[in-house]
Scaffold this motif. Structure first.
Motif, PDB file in Angstrom:
ATOM      1  N   GLU A  60       0.831  -1.215   0.000  1.00  0.00           N
ATOM      2  CA  GLU A  60       0.000   0.000   0.000  1.00  0.00           C
ATOM      3  C   GLU A  60       0.863   1.262   0.000  1.00  0.00           C
ATOM      4  O   GLU A  60       0.562   2.226  -0.699  1.00  0.00           O
ATOM      5  N   ILE A  61       1.930   1.265   0.791  1.00  0.00           N
ATOM      6  CA  ILE A  61       2.842   2.415   0.822  1.00  0.00           C
ATOM      7  C   ILE A  61       3.456   2.618  -0.555  1.00  0.00           C
ATOM      8  O   ILE A  61       3.563   3.749  -1.053  1.00  0.00           O
ATOM      9  N   GLN A  62       3.856   1.511  -1.194  1.00  0.00           N
ATOM     10  CA  GLN A  62       4.446   1.612  -2.529  1.00  0.00           C
ATOM     11  C   GLN A  62       3.442   2.152  -3.538  1.00  0.00           C
ATOM     12  O   GLN A  62       3.794   2.951  -4.405  1.00  0.00           O
ATOM     13  N   LYS A  63       2.185   1.724  -3.435  1.00  0.00           N
ATOM     14  CA  LYS A  63       1.150   2.217  -4.352  1.00  0.00           C
ATOM     15  C   LYS A  63       0.870   3.698  -4.116  1.00  0.00           C
ATOM     16  O   LYS A  63       0.724   4.473  -5.062  1.00  0.00           O
ATOM     17  N   GLN A  64       0.773   4.105  -2.846  1.00  0.00           N
ATOM     18  CA  GLN A  64       0.477   5.503  -2.523  1.00  0.00           C
ATOM     19  C   GLN A  64       1.561   6.437  -3.044  1.00  0.00           C
ATOM     20  O   GLN A  64       1.281   7.554  -3.460  1.00  0.00           O
TER      21      GLN A  64
END
Length: 153
Positions: free
Chosen positions: A22-26
């Protein structure tokens, strides 16, 4: 740095890996580790989040290797529900989920006083459930002498 809430809840490796995705996507960071390493080395000075990007990339890569790529949330939920049927402490359940033991020796090392708390059949049922939900892929490969051996991946 001040810790305001100590150990609010335990997280499994799977949950940490999902949070990292999720951090990578954000942050719109690529998920391919090889391309990320090349891009990271070229743009290291261009981003104030470079350290976070590198840490999430490295940790995500490690966690990808820790459990099966096709692991699903429902498999982990089913395993936890199964383990709830035993008198295990939260930390023991967490270790069972994180390590996914494949032998009685591993189960005995995770569960404190396992031999006095559980029968061998109960321990075997835990192992069987883990094998059912998270099967290990085996392939036959030749070793250096040309003999065939089983390799777990």
């Amino acid at each position: 740095m001040k810790i305001e809430i100590a150990r609010e809840k335990f997280l499994s490796n799977f949950e940490v890996q999902q949070a990292l995705v999720e951090i990578q996507k954000q942050n719109r960071w690529g998920l391919s580790s090889k391309t990320r390493v090349d891009k990271f080395d070229k743009n290291i000075r261009n981003s104030h989040l470079a350290n976070l990007e590198r840490i999430t990339m490295d940790l995500s890569s490690y966690l990808d290797k820790s459990f099966a790529q096709d692991a699903r949330v429902d498999s982990f939920v089913e395993l936890i529900n199964f383990l709830n049927g035993f008198e295990l402490v939260k930390v023991e359940k967490l270790q069972m989920v994180n390590l996914l033991p494949r032998s009685l020796v591993s189960v005995y090392s995770i569960i404190e006083e396992c031999d006095s708390r559980f029968t061998e059949d109960e321990c075997e049922s835990m192992l069987n459930k883990i094998e059912e939900l998270f099967p290990v892929k085996q392939e036959i490969v030749p070793d250096q002498d040309g003999d065939l051996s089983i390799s777990r991946t």
